[in-house]
Design an enzyme around this catalytic site. Structure first.
Site, PDB file in Angstrom:
ATOM      1  N   GLY A  13       0.767  -1.249   0.000  1.00  0.00           N
ATOM      2  CA  GLY A  13       0.000   0.000   0.000  1.00  0.00           C
ATOM      3  C   GLY A  13       0.788   1.283   0.000  1.00  0.00           C
ATOM      4  CB  SER A  19       1.466   5.725   1.492  1.00  0.00           C
ATOM      5  OG  SER A  19       1.145   5.965   0.147  1.00  0.00           O
ATOM      6  CG  ASP A  64      -4.612  -5.290  -9.714  1.00  0.00           C
ATOM      7  OD1 ASP A  64      -5.302  -5.373  -8.677  1.00  0.00           O
ATOM      8  OD2 ASP A  64      -5.054  -4.874 -10.800  1.00  0.00           O
ATOM      9  CB  ALA A  95     -14.596   2.881  -3.311  1.00  0.00           C
ATOM     10  CE1 TYR A 155     -13.445   6.104   4.079  1.00  0.00           C
ATOM     11  CE2 TYR A 155     -14.652   4.575   5.462  1.00  0.00           C
ATOM     12  CZ  TYR A 155     -13.489   4.966   4.848  1.00  0.00           C
ATOM     13  OH  TYR A 155     -12.355   4.199   5.007  1.00  0.00           O
ATOM     14  CE  LYS A 162     -10.681   1.232   5.098  1.00  0.00           C
ATOM     15  NZ  LYS A 162      -9.434   0.562   4.699  1.00  0.00           N
ATOM     16  CE  LYS A 192      -4.330  17.895   1.277  1.00  0.00           C
ATOM     17  NZ  LYS A 192      -3.509  17.498   0.140  1.00  0.00           N
ATOM     18  CG  LEU A 194      -3.170   9.205  -4.435  1.00  0.00           C
ATOM     19  CD1 LEU A 194      -2.780  10.595  -4.902  1.00  0.00           C
ATOM     20  CD2 LEU A 194      -2.248   8.152  -5.044  1.00  0.00           C
TER      21      LEU A 194
HETATM   22  P1  NAD Z   1      -2.775   5.705  -0.133  1.00  0.00           P
HETATM   23  O1  NAD Z   1      -3.477   6.161  -1.359  1.00  0.00           O
HETATM   24  O2  NAD Z   1      -1.417   6.207   0.095  1.00  0.00           O
HETATM   25  O3  NAD Z   1      -2.776   4.114  -0.046  1.00  0.00           O
HETATM   26  C1  NAD Z   1      -3.785   3.300  -0.596  1.00  0.00           C
HETATM   27  C2  NAD Z   1      -3.063   2.190  -1.314  1.00  0.00           C
HETATM   28  O4  NAD Z   1      -3.957   1.198  -1.831  1.00  0.00           O
HETATM   29  C3  NAD Z   1      -2.249   2.724  -2.502  1.00  0.00           C
HETATM   30  O5  NAD Z   1      -0.895   2.391  -2.352  1.00  0.00           O
HETATM   31  C4  NAD Z   1      -2.858   1.994  -3.681  1.00  0.00           C
HETATM   32  O6  NAD Z   1      -1.935   1.731  -4.705  1.00  0.00           O
HETATM   33  C5  NAD Z   1      -3.335   0.716  -2.993  1.00  0.00           C
HETATM   34  N1  NAD Z   1      -4.243  -0.035  -3.864  1.00  0.00           N
HETATM   35  C6  NAD Z   1      -5.430   0.384  -4.400  1.00  0.00           C
HETATM   36  N2  NAD Z   1      -5.904  -0.554  -5.246  1.00  0.00           N
HETATM   37  C7  NAD Z   1      -5.016  -1.589  -5.238  1.00  0.00           C
HETATM   38  C8  NAD Z   1      -4.932  -2.826  -5.911  1.00  0.00           C
HETATM   39  N3  NAD Z   1      -5.888  -3.234  -6.786  1.00  0.00           N
HETATM   40  N4  NAD Z   1      -3.859  -3.630  -5.685  1.00  0.00           N
HETATM   41  C9  NAD Z   1      -2.887  -3.255  -4.819  1.00  0.00           C
HETATM   42  N5  NAD Z   1      -2.910  -2.089  -4.137  1.00  0.00           N
HETATM   43  C10 NAD Z   1      -3.961  -1.256  -4.355  1.00  0.00           C
HETATM   44  O7  NAD Z   1      -3.748   6.147   1.064  1.00  0.00           O
HETATM   45  P2  NAD Z   1      -3.708   5.794   2.633  1.00  0.00           P
HETATM   46  O8  NAD Z   1      -4.635   6.774   3.242  1.00  0.00           O
HETATM   47  O9  NAD Z   1      -2.320   5.680   3.111  1.00  0.00           O
HETATM   48  O10 NAD Z   1      -4.441   4.377   2.692  1.00  0.00           O
HETATM   49  C11 NAD Z   1      -3.889   3.244   3.333  1.00  0.00           C
HETATM   50  C12 NAD Z   1      -4.945   2.548   4.173  1.00  0.00           C
HETATM   51  O11 NAD Z   1      -5.282   3.376   5.284  1.00  0.00           O
HETATM   52  C13 NAD Z   1      -6.250   2.266   3.424  1.00  0.00           C
HETATM   53  O12 NAD Z   1      -6.754   1.012   3.840  1.00  0.00           O
HETATM   54  C14 NAD Z   1      -7.147   3.378   3.946  1.00  0.00           C
HETATM   55  O13 NAD Z   1      -8.529   3.076   3.835  1.00  0.00           O
HETATM   56  C15 NAD Z   1      -6.692   3.427   5.381  1.00  0.00           C
HETATM   57  N6  NAD Z   1      -7.081   4.618   6.139  1.00  0.00           N
HETATM   58  C16 NAD Z   1      -6.790   5.857   5.673  1.00  0.00           C
HETATM   59  C17 NAD Z   1      -7.166   6.968   6.396  1.00  0.00           C
HETATM   60  C18 NAD Z   1      -6.863   8.355   5.897  1.00  0.00           C
HETATM   61  O14 NAD Z   1      -7.529   9.311   6.335  1.00  0.00           O
HETATM   62  N7  NAD Z   1      -5.888   8.534   5.012  1.00  0.00           N
HETATM   63  C19 NAD Z   1      -7.835   6.818   7.636  1.00  0.00           C
HETATM   64  C20 NAD Z   1      -8.113   5.525   8.071  1.00  0.00           C
HETATM   65  C21 NAD Z   1      -7.745   4.424   7.339  1.00  0.00           C
END
Ligand code: NAD
Length: 267
Positions: A13, A19, A64, A95, A155, A162, A192, A194
């Site tokens: 991820g 990230s 993927d 999503a 959301y 989730k 904050k 992507l």
């Molecule tokens: P991010 O965009 O940096 O990370 C999301 C990752 O999911 C990306 O690296 C993306 O390439 C990967 N991904 C999406 N589709 C994919 C696929 N088909 N195969 C492999 N990888 C795939 O954003 P983030 O906020 O660091 O998200 C990481 C986790 O944290 C997620 O589960 C997100 O829901 C969770 N989260 C985020 C927040 C927030 O506010 N940023 C809060 C709570 C939980």
């Protein structure tokens, strides 16, 4: 000697330096972990490779998670490179953007399928391949959000995904407990990144939570430290849990009155 000296694990991820997965990777690296990274697609390679290199990680492979063949071929490489695994970090969610705003009742069948497949099923699929490599035990952590249990407007289907992810964490914890593998989730406050920027009104939510949460907004480092704890031997026998790293936002029933506008019946 760090908490993770001699331990090896995979981080899923990382898309860029913002990230959450990168915050976790840095915390694990600072405690001596040997890390491997997997990223979603070719386009992210040029972002992930230099980050991995900066902490001396040489295993950086595309996968993927919607493809069983891709996951299988990744784990063949993981086994050849690492031999065994001690931990796995799941920071994957997606999503379609049209599902992350507007009326929930309009959630499409395809949007639902994609969100649940990528954001929830992928944990089960990765856990199944990691389990045989966690010889004698291991630990996994996945990232979730408060929108799983309480409505967070916009959301939408990600909240449902989730909720399924959190349930999957508990079922995996039950099943993999037999193999001495722990599975937990961290419910992070808004940060904050992507992925977060894809949710309608995210900037306003971030500012609101920053005001309402007893300790304000969290960052990638806060989540990294908590993940390191859950993956470490300090968390022995903690499994199936959702740990909030949200500045205390989830304990609040209402915002501080000083943050509310006066209403018609009040002063
Ligand atoms: P991010 O965009 O940096 O990370 C999301 C990752 O999911 C990306 O690296 C993306 O390439 C990967 N991904 C999406 N589709 C994919 C696929 N088909 N195969 C492999 N990888 C795939 O954003 P983030 O906020 O660091 O998200 C990481 C986790 O944290 C997620 O589960 C997100 O829901 C969770 N989260 C985020 C927040 C927030 O506010 N940023 C809060 C709570 C939980």
């Amino acid at each position: 000697m760090g908490l993770f000296s001699g331990k090896k694990g995979l981080v899923f991820g990382v898309a860029n330096k913002n990230s959450i997965a990168w915050g976790i990777a840095q915390a694990l690296h600072s405690e001596g972990a040997e890390l491997g990274f997997s990223y979603a697609g070719e386009i992210l390679k040029k972002r992930v490779e230099p980050l991995a290199e900066s902490i001396g990680a040489s295993f950086v492979e595309e996968c993927d998670v919607t493809s069983d063949e891709a996951i299988d071929s990744l784990f063949v490489k993981v086994e050849a490179h690492f031999g065994k695994l001690d931990f796995l970090v799941h920071c994957i969610a997606f999503a379609p953007s049209e599902e992350l705003g507007g009326r929930f009742v309009n959630t499409s069948r395809n949007g639902f399928r994609i969100a649940l497949d990528i954001s929830c099923y992928s944990l089960i699929a990765l856990a199944r391949r990691a389990q045989p490599l966690m010889l004698g035990g291991g630990a996994m952590v996945a990232l979730t959000y408060f929108g799983a249990e309480k409505v967070t407007p916009n959301y939408n289907v990600m909240g449902v995904a989730k909720a399924a992810l959190e349930a999957s964490v508990r079922y995996l914890a039950w099943d993999l407990g037999k193999d001495n593998i722990r599975v937990n989730a961290i419910s992070a406050g808004p940060i904050k990144t992507l992925a977060a920027s894809g949710v309608s009104g995210f900037r306003k939510s971030l500012a609101y939570v920053g005001k309402v949460a007893p300790m304000g907004n969290v960052d990638q480092e806060d989540v990294g430290q908590a993940a390191a704890f859950l993956l470490s031997d300090h968390a022995t026998r903690i499994t199936g849990e959702v740990l909030y790293v949200d500045g205390g936002y989830n304990i609040m029933g209402a915002p501080d009155p000083s943050l509310m506008d006066g209403d018609a019946k009040g002063e």
